[in-house]
Design an enzyme around this catalytic site. Structure first.
Site, PDB file in Angstrom:
ATOM      1  N   HIS A   1       0.840  -1.203   0.000  1.00 33.48           N
ATOM      2  CA  HIS A   1       0.000   0.000   0.000  1.00 33.48           C
ATOM      3  C   HIS A   1       0.880   1.260   0.000  1.00 33.48           C
ATOM      4  CE1 HIS A   1      -3.150  -2.685   2.095  1.00 33.48           C
ATOM      5  NE2 HIS A   1      -3.617  -2.421   0.909  1.00 33.48           N
TER       6      HIS A   1
ATOM      7  N   LYS B   1     -15.938  -7.655   5.038  1.00 36.09           N
ATOM      8  CA  LYS B   1     -14.771  -8.153   5.775  1.00 36.09           C
ATOM      9  C   LYS B   1     -14.880  -7.818   7.247  1.00 36.09           C
ATOM     10  CE  LYS B   1     -11.412  -7.571   2.005  1.00 36.09           C
ATOM     11  NZ  LYS B   1     -10.237  -6.801   1.563  1.00 36.09           N
TER      12      LYS B   1
ATOM     13  N   SER C   1      -3.192  -7.914   3.078  1.00 36.09           N
ATOM     14  CA  SER C   1      -3.341  -7.674   4.517  1.00 36.09           C
ATOM     15  C   SER C   1      -3.640  -8.981   5.234  1.00 36.09           C
ATOM     16  CB  SER C   1      -4.448  -6.656   4.764  1.00 36.09           C
ATOM     17  OG  SER C   1      -4.106  -5.439   4.152  1.00 36.09           O
TER      18      SER C   1
END
Ligand code: COA
Length: 176
Positions: A21, A45, A132
């Protein structure tokens, strides 16, 4: 006539932010006058870190980038981008597998805000395998994450998973 500020929005859930990122943020910050990193609540999520924690982590690791600001994003991305006067939405592409989802989102966002284009940056090769979720998995199991995330994020992850990795093993072997 004053020059128009070229502002872009880089949205994501950033749970947590990774070096991948950060790579996109740094490169997009060079392409646009101003970059707003928009931290979203993704209803699909379940997040490990709260919205505030994610915003805070990003503020810490982007402090050296004067034209980057961090905001939280509730509601539609297209509306947010219009409200802040952005000309573009930035997304990173890691592999072909990202394409279908990204294509769908970009098409929907174009319908919602035709004047805003989505710009795709190829993720640096070094981070193409990163996500992630994979970082959280490695951290949860006590693996080395120092090359995968900025130092402040590594610290937060170690803190979050400390009871599982440093404490006595849970009798059921379960962890969350
Ligand atoms: N390097 C490494 N990993 C990367 C990466 C990069 N450059 N770019 C993305 N990833 C990873 C992320 O870590 C994340 O991993 P995870 O799935 O394990 O958590 C995954 O790729 C995708 O995450 P992200 O880029 O954060 O996107 P997202 O799918 O979580 O979020 C939003 C998508 C927030 C942009 C989208 O849901 C949205 O726009 N929400 C607002 C509501 C809205 O407008 N909805 C309609 C959209 S058309």
């Amino acid at each position: 006539m004053g020059e128009q500020v070229r502002r872009a929005v880089y949205p994501g859930s950033f749970d947590p932010p990774t070096m991948g990122h950060l790579d996109i943020i740094q490169r997009a910050a060079r392409l646009f006058d101003e970059l707003i990193v928009a931290v979203a609540v993704n209803s699909q999520k379940q997040s490990l870190f709260s919205l505030d924690e994610r915003v805070q982590m990003l503020r810490e690791c982007c402090g050296h980038l004067p034209n980057v600001r961090i905001a939280s994003l509730e509601g539609l991305l297209a509306r947010f981008a219009q409200q802040v006067g952005a000309c573009a939405i930035v997304r990173g592409l890691r592999a072909v597998s990202d394409f279908e989802y990204e294509f769908q989102m970009a098409t929907m966002n174009r319908q919602l805000a035709p004047e805003i284009d989505t710009c795709f940056l190829m993720t640096h090769q070094q981070y193409a395998f990163l996500s992630s979720s994979i970082v959280k998995e490695v951290a949860r199991l006590g693996g080395a994450i120092e090359t995968l995330v900025p130092p402040n994020v590594a610290h937060k992850l170690r803190e979050r998973f400390a009871p599982q990795t440093a404490g006595t093993p849970h009798p059921s072997g379960e962890s969350t």
